[in-house]
Design an enzyme around this catalytic site. Structure first.
Site, PDB file in Angstrom:
ATOM      1  N   LYS A 160      16.611  -0.835  15.928  1.00  0.00           N
ATOM      2  CA  LYS A 160      15.391  -1.199  16.468  1.00  0.00           C
ATOM      3  C   LYS A 160      15.189  -0.131  17.727  1.00  0.00           C
ATOM      4  CE  LYS A 160      14.612  -5.918  15.025  1.00  0.00           C
ATOM      5  NZ  LYS A 160      14.483  -7.323  15.652  1.00  0.00           N
ATOM      6  N   TYR A 185       6.584  -7.509   9.043  1.00  0.00           N
ATOM      7  CA  TYR A 185       6.774  -8.687   9.551  1.00  0.00           C
ATOM      8  C   TYR A 185       5.653  -9.735   8.985  1.00  0.00           C
ATOM      9  CZ  TYR A 185      10.629  -7.264  12.814  1.00  0.00           C
ATOM     10  OH  TYR A 185      11.923  -6.771  13.263  1.00  0.00           O
ATOM     11  N   ASN A 204      16.660  -7.615  20.347  1.00  0.00           N
ATOM     12  CA  ASN A 204      17.925  -7.914  19.629  1.00  0.00           C
ATOM     13  C   ASN A 204      18.463  -6.878  18.694  1.00  0.00           C
ATOM     14  OD1 ASN A 204      16.062  -8.482  17.646  1.00  0.00           O
ATOM     15  ND2 ASN A 204      16.654 -10.620  17.341  1.00  0.00           N
ATOM     16  N   HIS A 209      17.591  -4.987  12.808  1.00  0.00           N
ATOM     17  CA  HIS A 209      16.993  -5.656  11.694  1.00  0.00           C
ATOM     18  C   HIS A 209      17.682  -5.985  10.539  1.00  0.00           C
ATOM     19  CE1 HIS A 209      14.259  -7.684   8.931  1.00  0.00           C
ATOM     20  NE2 HIS A 209      14.671  -6.721   8.094  1.00  0.00           N
ATOM     21  N   GLU A 220      11.048  -5.308   1.563  1.00  0.00           N
ATOM     22  CA  GLU A 220      11.387  -4.210   2.943  1.00  0.00           C
ATOM     23  C   GLU A 220      11.819  -2.952   2.600  1.00  0.00           C
ATOM     24  OE1 GLU A 220      14.042  -6.509   5.335  1.00  0.00           O
ATOM     25  OE2 GLU A 220      12.389  -8.281   5.512  1.00  0.00           O
TER      26      GLU A 220
HETATM   27  P1  IDP Z   1      16.046 -12.015  12.395  1.00  0.00           P
HETATM   28  O1  IDP Z   1      15.798 -10.785  12.892  1.00  0.00           O
HETATM   29  O2  IDP Z   1      17.208 -12.351  12.654  1.00  0.00           O
HETATM   30  O3  IDP Z   1      15.874 -12.195  10.773  1.00  0.00           O
HETATM   31  P2  IDP Z   1      13.253 -13.447  12.374  1.00  0.00           P
HETATM   32  O4  IDP Z   1      13.406 -15.134  12.799  1.00  0.00           O
HETATM   33  O5  IDP Z   1      13.119 -13.103  11.123  1.00  0.00           O
HETATM   34  O6  IDP Z   1      14.762 -13.085  12.954  1.00  0.00           O
HETATM   35  O7  IDP Z   1      12.606 -12.912  13.423  1.00  0.00           O
HETATM   36  C1  IDP Z   1      12.271 -11.313  13.442  1.00  0.00           C
HETATM   37  C2  IDP Z   1      12.127 -10.967  14.777  1.00  0.00           C
HETATM   38  O8  IDP Z   1      11.280 -11.407  15.562  1.00  0.00           O
HETATM   39  C3  IDP Z   1      13.514 -11.280  15.759  1.00  0.00           C
HETATM   40  O9  IDP Z   1      14.642 -10.226  15.384  1.00  0.00           O
HETATM   41  C4  IDP Z   1      13.155 -11.016  16.859  1.00  0.00           C
HETATM   42  O10 IDP Z   1      12.994  -9.314  17.272  1.00  0.00           O
HETATM   43  C5  IDP Z   1      11.535 -11.567  16.979  1.00  0.00           C
HETATM   44  N1  IDP Z   1      11.531 -12.860  17.255  1.00  0.00           N
HETATM   45  C6  IDP Z   1      11.882 -14.007  16.702  1.00  0.00           C
HETATM   46  N2  IDP Z   1      11.768 -15.132  17.323  1.00  0.00           N
HETATM   47  C7  IDP Z   1      11.353 -14.666  18.627  1.00  0.00           C
HETATM   48  C8  IDP Z   1      10.937 -15.267  19.783  1.00  0.00           C
HETATM   49  O11 IDP Z   1      11.138 -16.552  19.931  1.00  0.00           O
HETATM   50  N3  IDP Z   1      10.519 -14.480  20.967  1.00  0.00           N
HETATM   51  C9  IDP Z   1      10.711 -13.259  20.794  1.00  0.00           C
HETATM   52  N4  IDP Z   1      10.793 -12.459  19.495  1.00  0.00           N
HETATM   53  C10 IDP Z   1      11.245 -13.154  18.412  1.00  0.00           C
HETATM   54 MG    MG Z   2      14.022 -11.773   9.603  1.00  0.00          MG
END
Ligand code: IDP
Ligand code: MG
Length: 150
Positions: free
Chosen positions: A9, A49, A112, A115, A126
């Site tokens: 990312k 997304y 974070n 992905h 994807e």
């Molecule tokens: P993942 O990336 O671990 O699969 P997902 O629940 O699919 O997690 O969420 C996609 C992305 O959305 C996360 O990696 C993160 O960047 C963002 N995200 C998820 N939850 C939050 C939140 O509560 N606040 C801000 N960003 C979030």
């Molecule tokens: Mg995800």
């Protein structure tokens, strides 16, 4: 063999962590089937997304993933999806174990770093968003028998 879609990312690219992150997947044993450097458009981000549309963090997430270039990769191996996900660590860096990418480099869920597809249907969907079939390569490494049992 299974394939998964990985995105290094924008925060990870900005922080100079492309090599570190690819190294961790390579060290694990995953094989690169495709890779490119690109900036994600808002249209592509929305497709990728789509499952999160309407959630409170959605707009911020689209802003984040489109904010600067990323590296997208197709990685393959037995159970590549689960293997990549546990190399990445839990979604919230505060819950991610040390030794995982998010556990070693992350502080906040909205930054974070990486992905990884969460299940086979997601991976297929994807990969189709980010790669043409001609950009994914079927190949083997001489070391594969020392990584995959057979
Ligand atoms: P993942 O990336 O671990 O699969 P997902 O629940 O699919 O997690 O969420 C996609 C992305 O959305 C996360 O990696 C993160 O960047 C963002 N995200 C998820 N939850 C939050 C939140 O509560 N606040 C801000 N960003 C979030
Ligand atoms: Mg995800």
């Amino acid at each position: 063999m299974e394939r998964t879609l990985i995105i290094v990312k924008p925060d990870a690219v900005q922080r100079g962590l492309i090599g570190e992150i690819i190294r961790r997947f390579e060290n694990r044993g995953l094989r690169i089937a495709g890779m490119k450097f690109m900036q994600v458009s808002r249209d592509v981000a929305a497709r990728h997304y789509a499952e999160h549309e309407g959630k409170g963090f959605y707009e911020g997430l689209i802003d984040y993933i489109t904010s600067a270039p990323v590296v997208v990769m197709a990685l393959e191996g037995k159970d590549a999806i689960a293997i990549a996900r546990n190399t990445i660590g839990k979604t919230k860096p505060i819950e991610a174990a040390p030794g995982t990418i998010r556990g070693d480099f992350g502080m906040e869920v909205g930054r974070n770093l990486v992905h990884g597809s969460d299940k086979p249907e997601s991976a297929e969907r994807e990969l189709g968003i980010f790669f043409d079939g001609s950009e994914l390569y079927d190949w083997t490494r001489d070391v594969d028998p020392w990584i995959f049992e057979g």
